[in-house]
Design an enzyme around this catalytic site. Structure first.
Site, PDB file in Angstrom:
ATOM      1  N   GLU A 137       0.827  -1.215   0.000  1.00  0.00           N
ATOM      2  CA  GLU A 137       0.000   0.000   0.000  1.00  0.00           C
ATOM      3  C   GLU A 137       0.856   1.257   0.000  1.00  0.00           C
ATOM      4  O   GLU A 137       1.642   1.472   0.935  1.00  0.00           O
ATOM      5  CB  GLU A 137      -0.894   0.018   1.249  1.00  0.00           C
ATOM      6  CG  GLU A 137      -1.707   1.286   1.415  1.00  0.00           C
ATOM      7  CD  GLU A 137      -2.357   1.387   2.788  1.00  0.00           C
ATOM      8  OE1 GLU A 137      -3.179   2.304   2.968  1.00  0.00           O
ATOM      9  OE2 GLU A 137      -2.037   0.564   3.678  1.00  0.00           O
ATOM     10  N   ASP A 172      -5.739   2.787  -0.849  1.00  0.00           N
ATOM     11  CA  ASP A 172      -6.380   3.596   0.183  1.00  0.00           C
ATOM     12  C   ASP A 172      -6.681   4.970  -0.413  1.00  0.00           C
ATOM     13  O   ASP A 172      -5.760   5.719  -0.761  1.00  0.00           O
ATOM     14  CB  ASP A 172      -5.443   3.718   1.389  1.00  0.00           C
ATOM     15  CG  ASP A 172      -6.088   4.423   2.572  1.00  0.00           C
ATOM     16  OD1 ASP A 172      -6.620   5.535   2.375  1.00  0.00           O
ATOM     17  OD2 ASP A 172      -6.047   3.882   3.686  1.00  0.00           O
ATOM     18  N   GLN A 198      -9.427   0.837   0.852  1.00  0.00           N
ATOM     19  CA  GLN A 198      -9.739   1.459   2.139  1.00  0.00           C
ATOM     20  C   GLN A 198     -10.169   2.901   1.902  1.00  0.00           C
ATOM     21  O   GLN A 198      -9.714   3.541   0.948  1.00  0.00           O
ATOM     22  CB  GLN A 198      -8.533   1.401   3.082  1.00  0.00           C
ATOM     23  CG  GLN A 198      -8.149  -0.010   3.487  1.00  0.00           C
ATOM     24  CD  GLN A 198      -6.828  -0.078   4.220  1.00  0.00           C
ATOM     25  OE1 GLN A 198      -5.883   0.630   3.905  1.00  0.00           O
ATOM     26  NE2 GLN A 198      -6.739  -0.958   5.206  1.00  0.00           N
ATOM     27  N   GLU A 234     -11.721   2.681   7.163  1.00  0.00           N
ATOM     28  CA  GLU A 234     -10.530   2.870   7.991  1.00  0.00           C
ATOM     29  C   GLU A 234     -10.411   4.360   8.304  1.00  0.00           C
ATOM     30  O   GLU A 234      -9.672   5.094   7.660  1.00  0.00           O
ATOM     31  CB  GLU A 234      -9.268   2.371   7.269  1.00  0.00           C
ATOM     32  CG  GLU A 234      -8.040   2.381   8.173  1.00  0.00           C
ATOM     33  CD  GLU A 234      -6.745   2.144   7.419  1.00  0.00           C
ATOM     34  OE1 GLU A 234      -5.947   1.308   7.852  1.00  0.00           O
ATOM     35  OE2 GLU A 234      -6.522   2.823   6.397  1.00  0.00           O
TER      36      GLU A 234
END
Length: 249
Positions: A137, A172, A198, A234
């Site tokens: 990530e 993300d 996310q 998240e």
């Protein structure tokens, strides 16, 4: 709408961790992730997953990080032995918890040697656990200063170099906005590599609604493109977690 899961390391902070599984289920989630489950008994956590009929989507590697340890070391030259030793420890937890994905954190490093180390460690890990999905990530350096994997082009280059079927991108949207300022553009360029997503609002990293990221459009795009993975909440709740779940419904 996509399939949403609750990140229990962030949501329901008003409750002890083991109580968050039931709270997530009652709030409408069918899946959860826990970033660093290593301070708990793995079987106790597995029991919570089973009792509440929850899928366990993701955990981070390496252990431990929640208590101030390094934020990964997969890209840190000279720590290859530690990487391999702790990866095996993470796999022992994964054997009990059965996560869909293990996110391998790169750590603080820079330069060509760090990229070569990251690539080789990932190649080893993918071969070590061929049946386990692994992710990397990009994380912005505002939140994690010095973090090696802080842009999508590097992530793409590493993924191509490793070329393992069980290694993919973790996207993300909060970090994508921090890094590029353009979540739709980042997804258009790299979303085909993503096995996990996310979300959090920007600014503030609170609920994914309002703010600078157009989440209704992003979620609609995921649906339109047939994204089949989970989308994890998240974020840091602005108030009590349950009060801020209007976006979910």
């Amino acid at each position: 709408m996509p399939k949403f899961c609750a990140n229990l390391s962030w949501l329901f902070p008003e409750l002890p961790l083991m109580d968050r599984f039931k709270a997530a289920k009652e709030a409408g989630f069918d899946a959860v992730e826990v970033l660093f489950p290593y301070d708990c008994a793995a079987q106790e956590m597995r029991d919570q997953l089973v009792w509440n009929s929850l899928t366990f989507v993701l955990m981070n590697y390496p252990p431990p990080n929640a208590t101030g340890g390094p934020q990964g070391f997969a890209a840190v030259p000279g720590l290859e032995d530690r990487f391999r030793r702790d990866f095996d420890r993470a796999l022992r937890f994964a054997h009990v918890l059965k996560p869909r994905h293990i996110h391998i954190m790169a750590g603080v490093a820079d330069g060509p040697e760090a990229e070569a180390t990251f690539t080789e460690n990932l190649r080893w890990a993918a071969a070590r656990a061929p049946g386990q999905s692994l992710t990397i990530e990009p994380i912005n350096r505002h939140d994690k200063p010095g973090y090696f994997l802080h842009d999508y082009d590097t992530a793409a280059r590493v993924l191509d170099a490793v070329a393992a079927p069980n290694l993919a991108l973790q996207f993300d949207a909060y970090h994508a906005h921090r890094i590029t300022g353009d979540v739709p553009g980042a997804w258009a360029a790299h979303g085909h590599r993503a096995a996990h997503v996310q979300v959090a609002g920007f600014p503030g990293r609170h609920e994914p609604q309002g703010g600078e990221i157009d989440y209704p459009a992003f979620f609609a795009r995921l649906d339109a493109e047939g994204y089949a993975g989970w989308v994890s909440a998240e974020y840091a709740p602005a108030a009590a977690t349950a009060e801020g779940l209007g976006w979910l419904r």
